[in-house]
Design a protein around this motif. Structure first.
Motif, short mmCIF file in Angstrom:
data_model
loop_
_atom_site.label_atom_id
_atom_site.label_comp_id
_atom_site.label_asym_id
_atom_site.label_seq_id
_atom_site.Cartn_x
_atom_site.Cartn_y
_atom_site.Cartn_z
N LYS A 185 138.77 -52.14 12.22
CA LYS A 185 137.42 -52.34 11.72
C LYS A 185 136.49 -51.38 12.46
CE LYS A 185 138.14 -57.22 10.63
NZ LYS A 185 137.74 -58.62 10.93
N ASP A 186 135.79 -50.55 11.70
CA ASP A 186 134.97 -49.54 12.36
C ASP A 186 133.49 -49.64 12.01
OD1 ASP A 186 135.11 -48.76 9.77
OD2 ASP A 186 135.98 -46.78 10.14
N GLY A 187 133.07 -50.76 11.46
CA GLY A 187 131.65 -50.93 11.17
C GLY A 187 130.84 -51.13 12.43
N LEU A 188 129.60 -50.69 12.38
CA LEU A 188 128.72 -50.91 13.52
C LEU A 188 127.29 -51.11 13.03
CD1 LEU A 188 126.90 -48.12 14.16
CD2 LEU A 188 129.12 -47.29 14.87
N THR A 189 126.48 -51.64 13.91
CA THR A 189 125.06 -51.79 13.61
C THR A 189 124.27 -51.21 14.77
OG1 THR A 189 123.30 -53.36 13.06
CG2 THR A 189 124.97 -54.12 14.60
N ALA A 190 123.13 -50.62 14.48
CA ALA A 190 122.37 -49.97 15.54
C ALA A 190 120.89 -49.96 15.20
CB ALA A 190 122.85 -48.53 15.76
N GLY A 191 120.06 -50.02 16.22
CA GLY A 191 118.62 -49.94 16.02
C GLY A 191 117.87 -50.28 17.29
N THR A 192 116.58 -50.03 17.26
CA THR A 192 115.75 -50.30 18.43
C THR A 192 115.37 -51.76 18.50
OG1 THR A 192 114.89 -48.04 18.57
CG2 THR A 192 113.51 -49.78 19.49
N ILE A 193 115.50 -52.32 19.68
CA ILE A 193 115.14 -53.72 19.95
C ILE A 193 114.20 -53.75 21.15
CG2 ILE A 193 117.33 -54.58 19.04
CD1 ILE A 193 118.17 -55.04 22.00
N SER A 194 113.74 -54.93 21.50
CA SER A 194 112.93 -55.11 22.70
C SER A 194 113.74 -55.88 23.73
CB SER A 194 111.64 -55.87 22.34
OG SER A 194 110.84 -56.05 23.50
N ILE A 195 113.73 -55.40 24.97
CA ILE A 195 114.42 -56.12 26.05
C ILE A 195 113.46 -56.26 27.22
CG2 ILE A 195 116.66 -55.20 25.34
CD1 ILE A 195 116.57 -53.40 27.87
N THR A 196 113.83 -57.09 28.17
CA THR A 196 113.03 -57.26 29.38
C THR A 196 113.54 -56.30 30.45
OG1 THR A 196 112.69 -59.58 28.83
CG2 THR A 196 112.21 -58.91 31.09
N GLY A 197 112.66 -55.41 30.88
CA GLY A 197 113.03 -54.41 31.87
C GLY A 197 112.43 -54.71 33.24
N HIS A 198 112.25 -53.66 34.02
CA HIS A 198 111.74 -53.80 35.38
C HIS A 198 110.39 -54.51 35.40
CE1 HIS A 198 111.06 -52.83 39.55
NE2 HIS A 198 109.90 -52.30 39.25
N GLY A 199 110.25 -55.41 36.33
CA GLY A 199 108.99 -56.11 36.50
C GLY A 199 108.65 -57.07 35.38
N GLY A 200 109.66 -57.40 34.56
CA GLY A 200 109.40 -58.31 33.45
C GLY A 200 108.75 -57.63 32.25
#
Lengths: 86, 248
Positions: free
Chosen positions: B2-17
């Protein structure tokens, strides 16, 4: 390498960016990896107005040879300009 | 396979919150719990070329997450404008880099289907940052692609804001794969040899490969520095390395 070597100057004039003309306040000159030019390192010039945000930027990436030619052409043009116009 | 994938920009919590943007690529239907990779972009920033690299990891069965290290410097700007803005500010502070990688690693570990193992890889300035992250965080595998200024300080006259970090090597938390070009000056082979010597003295697991006929940025397919033989072999080394340390 990622040099971070940067010359910063204040400038007066205008530049045309992706959103049209805007007043310039600063320029940075540095020799580093280009975004687009097909060379490992280039002489990069950013004409900026930080007060209008990071997208207020006109960028060029030149080979070292081209950058030197540009600098000579600018000086030659200014030298040849009749007195009274500058 | 199976070679399907999904990709895109998301929001995550980085340095200092801080909420920062990051590019996530992951397999659509993984056959088994998957390992994960934090991808550290090069100095030109959160660009199309590094997003392509991030998707490459997903195509090979890993979840991969590339934090936009410049998003605080130029919110909403194009990657090249953001890179220029970040550069004008002197680059990414080491402490902030570590915090952003920590946030990315935590996000990856929490993904449904993740096996909990997280590696890191970085290119150019990201090579040094990959080593920095691996010496600052608990990770399972790290790859340094031609990162300079780990052993040697920046050349005299260059007002780099980064400093050597080889003294952090004793805290290296995981095996390290180093991929370098013999024609590179930053880092030159002498610098990477010194780094290997220090890691050996400390008993740290590492594998360094230096390719003849290659200089800096030999993985960059959209640049004249691209060297197909070195890049192809380098990718094989990466799959082997991550296969050993990140796979279930």
């Amino acid at each position: 390498m990622c040099t971070y070597l940067t010359e910063k100057i204040e400038v007066t004039g205008s530049g045309k960016g992706s959103a049209g003309w805007f007043a310039l306040s600063d320029a940075t000159v540095y020799f580093d990896h280009p975004q687009h030019a097909q060379a490992e390192h280039t002489l990069n010039i950013d004409f900026l107005n930080p007060g209008k945000g990071p997208s207020a930027r006109v960028a060029v990436e030149l080979t070292a040879e081209s950058a030197r030619a540009l600098a000579r052409a600018i000086e030659a043009t200014l030298e040849a300009t009749p007195p009274g116009l500058i | 396979m199976k070679d399907g994938l999904t990709a895109g920009t998301i929001s995550i919590t980085g340095h200092g919150g801080d909420e920062i943007e990051a590019y996530l690529a992951r397999p659509l239907d993984p056959a088994s719990p998957f390992g994960s990779v934090v991808v550290i972009h090069h100095m030109p920033g959160y660009d199309a070329a590094t997003k392509e690299i991030t998707r490459k990891f997903a195509a090979n069965g890993y979840a991969a997450l590339m934090p936009n290290l410049y998003c605080r410097d130029a919110p909403g700007a194009s990657p090249d404008d953001a890179a220029a803005a970040a550069r004008a500010k002197g680059g990414v502070p080491d402490e902030r880099l570590v915090g952003d990688v920590a946030g990315a690693a935590a996000h990856l570990r929490a993904l449904d289907g993740a096996n909990g193992k997280v590696g890191v890889i970085g290119y150019c300035s990201g090579g040094r940052q990959s080593f920095l992250a691996a010496c600052s965080l608990q990770l399972e595998a790290a790859v340094d692609c031609y990162g300079a200024c780990i052993v040697n300080p920046p050349p005299a006259g260059m007002p780099l804001k980064v400093q050597p970090i080889i003294d952090l090597a004793k805290a290296l938390s995981c095996p390290l794969l180093g991929l370098f070009g013999a024609d590179d000056q930053y880092p030159a082979p002498a610098e990477t040899a010194e780094m290997a010597k220090e890691l050996s003295a400390l008993g740290k697991t590492h594998e360094f490969h230096t390719y003849d006929g290659a200089g800096h940025a030999f993985f960059a397919v959209n640049r004249p520095s691209y060297r197909v033989d070195a890049a192809n072999d380098g990718w094989e080394k990466i799959w082997d390395f991550y296969g050993r340390y990140l796979a279930s």
